[in-house]
Design an enzyme around this catalytic site. Sequence first.
Site, PDB file in Angstrom:
ATOM      1  N   TYR A   1     -12.521  -2.376  -2.535  1.00 55.10           N
ATOM      2  CA  TYR A   1     -13.033  -2.360  -1.157  1.00 55.10           C
ATOM      3  C   TYR A   1     -14.554  -2.321  -1.092  1.00 55.10           C
ATOM      4  O   TYR A   1     -15.112  -1.860  -0.098  1.00 55.10           O
ATOM      5  CB  TYR A   1     -12.427  -1.172  -0.409  1.00 55.10           C
ATOM      6  CG  TYR A   1     -10.990  -1.407   0.027  1.00 55.10           C
ATOM      7  CD1 TYR A   1     -10.617  -2.582   0.679  1.00 55.10           C
ATOM      8  CD2 TYR A   1     -10.004  -0.452  -0.197  1.00 55.10           C
ATOM      9  CE1 TYR A   1      -9.310  -2.805   1.078  1.00 55.10           C
ATOM     10  CE2 TYR A   1      -8.682  -0.669   0.211  1.00 55.10           C
ATOM     11  CZ  TYR A   1      -8.355  -1.853   0.848  1.00 55.10           C
ATOM     12  OH  TYR A   1      -7.058  -2.076   1.257  1.00 55.10           O
TER      13      TYR A   1
ATOM     14  N   GLU B   1     -10.125 -10.392  -6.828  1.00 52.17           N
ATOM     15  CA  GLU B   1      -9.121  -9.328  -6.746  1.00 52.17           C
ATOM     16  C   GLU B   1      -8.060  -9.449  -7.841  1.00 52.17           C
ATOM     17  O   GLU B   1      -7.678  -8.450  -8.460  1.00 52.17           O
ATOM     18  CB  GLU B   1      -8.457  -9.363  -5.359  1.00 52.17           C
ATOM     19  CG  GLU B   1      -9.416  -8.974  -4.242  1.00 52.17           C
ATOM     20  CD  GLU B   1      -8.851  -9.214  -2.840  1.00 52.17           C
ATOM     21  OE1 GLU B   1      -7.714  -9.728  -2.726  1.00 52.17           O
ATOM     22  OE2 GLU B   1      -9.552  -8.902  -1.863  1.00 52.17           O
TER      23      GLU B   1
ATOM     24  N   HIS C   1      -1.794  -5.360   1.640  1.00 49.98           N
ATOM     25  CA  HIS C   1      -3.044  -6.084   1.451  1.00 49.98           C
ATOM     26  C   HIS C   1      -2.716  -7.514   1.038  1.00 49.98           C
ATOM     27  O   HIS C   1      -1.775  -7.741   0.274  1.00 49.98           O
ATOM     28  CB  HIS C   1      -3.878  -5.442   0.333  1.00 49.98           C
ATOM     29  CG  HIS C   1      -5.015  -6.318  -0.122  1.00 49.98           C
ATOM     30  ND1 HIS C   1      -6.211  -6.355   0.543  1.00 49.98           N
ATOM     31  CD2 HIS C   1      -5.101  -7.233  -1.123  1.00 49.98           C
ATOM     32  CE1 HIS C   1      -7.006  -7.247  -0.062  1.00 49.98           C
ATOM     33  NE2 HIS C   1      -6.359  -7.789  -1.061  1.00 49.98           N
TER      34      HIS C   1
ATOM     35  N   ASN D   1      -2.064  -0.228   7.290  1.00 50.25           N
ATOM     36  CA  ASN D   1      -1.386  -1.479   7.653  1.00 50.25           C
ATOM     37  C   ASN D   1      -0.466  -2.015   6.572  1.00 50.25           C
ATOM     38  O   ASN D   1      -0.170  -3.203   6.513  1.00 50.25           O
ATOM     39  CB  ASN D   1      -2.418  -2.516   8.107  1.00 50.25           C
ATOM     40  CG  ASN D   1      -3.512  -2.713   7.085  1.00 50.25           C
ATOM     41  OD1 ASN D   1      -3.394  -2.246   5.962  1.00 50.25           O
ATOM     42  ND2 ASN D   1      -4.572  -3.404   7.462  1.00 50.25           N
TER      43      ASN D   1
ATOM     44  N   LYS E   1       0.831  -1.205   0.000  1.00 52.54           N
ATOM     45  CA  LYS E   1       0.000   0.000   0.000  1.00 52.54           C
ATOM     46  C   LYS E   1       0.874   1.267   0.000  1.00 52.54           C
ATOM     47  O   LYS E   1       2.093   1.193   0.242  1.00 52.54           O
ATOM     48  CB  LYS E   1      -0.920  -0.029   1.225  1.00 52.54           C
ATOM     49  CG  LYS E   1      -1.926  -1.205   1.232  1.00 52.54           C
ATOM     50  CD  LYS E   1      -2.843  -1.137   2.462  1.00 52.54           C
ATOM     51  CE  LYS E   1      -3.846  -2.280   2.496  1.00 52.54           C
ATOM     52  NZ  LYS E   1      -4.766  -2.182   3.668  1.00 52.54           N
TER      53      LYS E   1
HETATM   54  P1  IDP Z   1      -7.902  -7.196   5.515  1.00 53.78           P
HETATM   55  O1  IDP Z   1      -7.109  -6.130   4.763  1.00 53.78           O
HETATM   56  O2  IDP Z   1      -7.150  -7.738   6.696  1.00 53.78           O
HETATM   57  O3  IDP Z   1      -8.439  -8.265   4.605  1.00 53.78           O
HETATM   58  P2  IDP Z   1     -10.542  -5.940   5.490  1.00 53.78           P
HETATM   59  O4  IDP Z   1     -11.621  -6.133   6.494  1.00 53.78           O
HETATM   60  O5  IDP Z   1     -10.723  -6.534   4.118  1.00 53.78           O
HETATM   61  O6  IDP Z   1      -9.172  -6.461   6.158  1.00 53.78           O
HETATM   62  O7  IDP Z   1     -10.322  -4.376   5.382  1.00 53.78           O
HETATM   63  C1  IDP Z   1      -9.624  -3.778   4.317  1.00 53.78           C
HETATM   64  C2  IDP Z   1      -8.764  -2.654   4.844  1.00 53.78           C
HETATM   65  O8  IDP Z   1      -9.606  -1.631   5.427  1.00 53.78           O
HETATM   66  C3  IDP Z   1      -7.821  -3.035   5.992  1.00 53.78           C
HETATM   67  O9  IDP Z   1      -6.623  -3.626   5.539  1.00 53.78           O
HETATM   68  C4  IDP Z   1      -7.592  -1.712   6.676  1.00 53.78           C
HETATM   69  O10 IDP Z   1      -6.662  -0.904   5.959  1.00 53.78           O
HETATM   70  C5  IDP Z   1      -8.976  -1.073   6.575  1.00 53.78           C
HETATM   71  N1  IDP Z   1      -9.824  -1.394   7.743  1.00 53.78           N
HETATM   72  C6  IDP Z   1     -10.510  -2.553   7.965  1.00 53.78           C
HETATM   73  N2  IDP Z   1     -11.212  -2.527   9.102  1.00 53.78           N
HETATM   74  C7  IDP Z   1     -10.981  -1.298   9.622  1.00 53.78           C
HETATM   75  C8  IDP Z   1     -11.467  -0.655  10.832  1.00 53.78           C
HETATM   76  O11 IDP Z   1     -12.225  -1.199  11.627  1.00 53.78           O
HETATM   77  N3  IDP Z   1     -11.015   0.620  11.053  1.00 53.78           N
HETATM   78  C9  IDP Z   1     -10.183   1.251  10.193  1.00 53.78           C
HETATM   79  N4  IDP Z   1      -9.716   0.687   9.042  1.00 53.78           N
HETATM   80  C10 IDP Z   1     -10.104  -0.575   8.772  1.00 53.78           C
HETATM   81 MG    MG Z   2      -9.811  -8.137   3.022  1.00 48.67          MG
END
Ligand code: IDP
Ligand code: MG
Length: 165
Positions: free
Chosen positions: A50, A135, A124, A121, A10
Amino acid sequence: MIEQTLVIIKPDGLKKSLTGNILTRLSETKLEIIAAKMVQVSRELATEHYIHLKDMPFFEELIKYIMGEYHKKKVMALVYWGEGAIQKVRDICGKTNPEEADSVSIRGAYGRITTKGVYENVIHASANMEDAEREIKLWFKPNEVITNIYPVIEEEEKRKIVKWA
Ligand code: IDP
Ligand code: MG
């Protein structure tokens, strides 16, 4: 099972010069890279990627984040391929919330939560086979992936192309 999974470094990962680091960590999996490219993420691509989070309060911030509004306007997209690829990569990435992620995982080591509440984070990784297929097909064209992972069709198409002058 032999699987493929989408990895995206990212914009925060690129801004923090973590590319080499992250690829080294992922090489521990012994998986093969079968596609890789730099991408400037459009709003359309970000939204489609997303789409499962479109009703979340942080959605707009997440879109801006992945488009690079807060870092560099680029990401690196890769496809990793091999035995148990999805789980192996997810394990090295760590939990979604960087504060909950194991401190030796990529997200635990390099991620943060912004003041606006977005989990920055760094990486991805597809969560399951269904997500991986959706994806990979969203981010890559068949001829950008060096292994035949999904069926393709051939079609004649006449359109303007850009080539080296
Ligand atoms: P993942 O990336 O671990 O698969 P997802 O639920 O698909 O998690 O969420 C996509 C991205 O959205 C996450 O990597 C993170 O950057 C962001 N995200 C997910 N949940 C939250 C949250 O509760 N608060 C803030 N950002 C979030
Ligand atoms: Mg995800």
